[in-house]
Design a protein around this motif. Structure first.
Motif, mmCIF file in Angstrom:
data_model
loop_
_atom_site.group_PDB
_atom_site.id
_atom_site.type_symbol
_atom_site.label_atom_id
_atom_site.label_comp_id
_atom_site.label_asym_id
_atom_site.label_seq_id
_atom_site.Cartn_x
_atom_site.Cartn_y
_atom_site.Cartn_z
ATOM 1 N N THR A 1 93.960 91.656 64.782
ATOM 2 C CA THR A 1 95.266 92.643 64.474
ATOM 3 C C THR A 1 95.922 92.638 65.717
ATOM 4 O O THR A 1 96.970 93.844 66.023
ATOM 5 N N LYS A 2 95.462 92.529 67.028
ATOM 6 C CA LYS A 2 95.957 92.862 67.816
ATOM 7 C C LYS A 2 97.169 91.196 68.397
ATOM 8 O O LYS A 2 97.351 90.737 67.893
ATOM 9 N N GLY A 3 98.121 92.023 69.368
ATOM 10 C CA GLY A 3 99.209 91.354 69.131
ATOM 11 C C GLY A 3 99.716 91.196 71.162
ATOM 12 O O GLY A 3 99.021 91.314 71.660
ATOM 13 N N SER A 4 100.560 90.328 70.583
ATOM 14 C CA SER A 4 100.726 90.214 72.233
ATOM 15 C C SER A 4 102.313 89.980 72.550
ATOM 16 O O SER A 4 102.989 89.197 72.509
ATOM 17 N N ALA A 5 102.840 90.074 73.736
ATOM 18 C CA ALA A 5 103.972 89.583 74.413
ATOM 19 C C ALA A 5 104.400 88.379 74.343
ATOM 20 O O ALA A 5 105.268 87.779 74.684
ATOM 21 N N HIS B 1 96.174 101.211 57.980
ATOM 22 C CA HIS B 1 95.620 99.675 58.593
ATOM 23 C C HIS B 1 96.245 98.993 58.943
ATOM 24 O O HIS B 1 97.350 98.764 59.520
ATOM 25 N N PRO B 2 96.163 97.964 60.495
ATOM 26 C CA PRO B 2 96.624 97.873 61.353
ATOM 27 C C PRO B 2 97.357 96.437 60.841
ATOM 28 O O PRO B 2 96.270 96.174 59.877
ATOM 29 N N GLU B 3 98.276 96.020 60.984
ATOM 30 C CA GLU B 3 98.944 94.647 60.408
ATOM 31 C C GLU B 3 97.898 93.446 61.137
ATOM 32 O O GLU B 3 97.665 93.768 61.679
#
Length: 82
Positions: free
Chosen positions: A28-32, A6-8
């Motif tokens: 669960t989506k990330g961004s810079a 499972h994603p974090e």
């Protein structure tokens, strides 16, 4: 549940690019790109094109194009409505 598949899941800030409205939510989506939230912590920033702040269904700014039916509009246009 299987371990490690499972994603974090973490907290992120979503920003509506139309209105500038921001809200903190889990994803669960990330961004810079990051932003400092009201609590003083930094969170990843995800820009979205539409949210509950700008969507016509939630804001009540819907435009109803046609109130009557196709046949009624035809009859009204060509004077066949008697």
């Amino acid at each position: 549940m299987k371990q490690g598949i499972h994603p974090e899941y973490h907290q992120v800030v979503f920003q509506d690019s139309t209105t500038g409205y921001k809200f903190l939510s889990g994803s669960t989506k990330g961004s810079a790109e990051t932003i400092t939230w009201e609590d003083g912590n930094e969170y990843p920033l995800i820009r979205v094109e539409i949210s509950s702040d700008s969507h016509p269904f939630y804001t009540g700014r819907q435009k109803f194009q046609q109130a009557d039916g196709t046949v009624a509009r035809f009859n009204k246009k060509y004077g066949l409505d008697q």
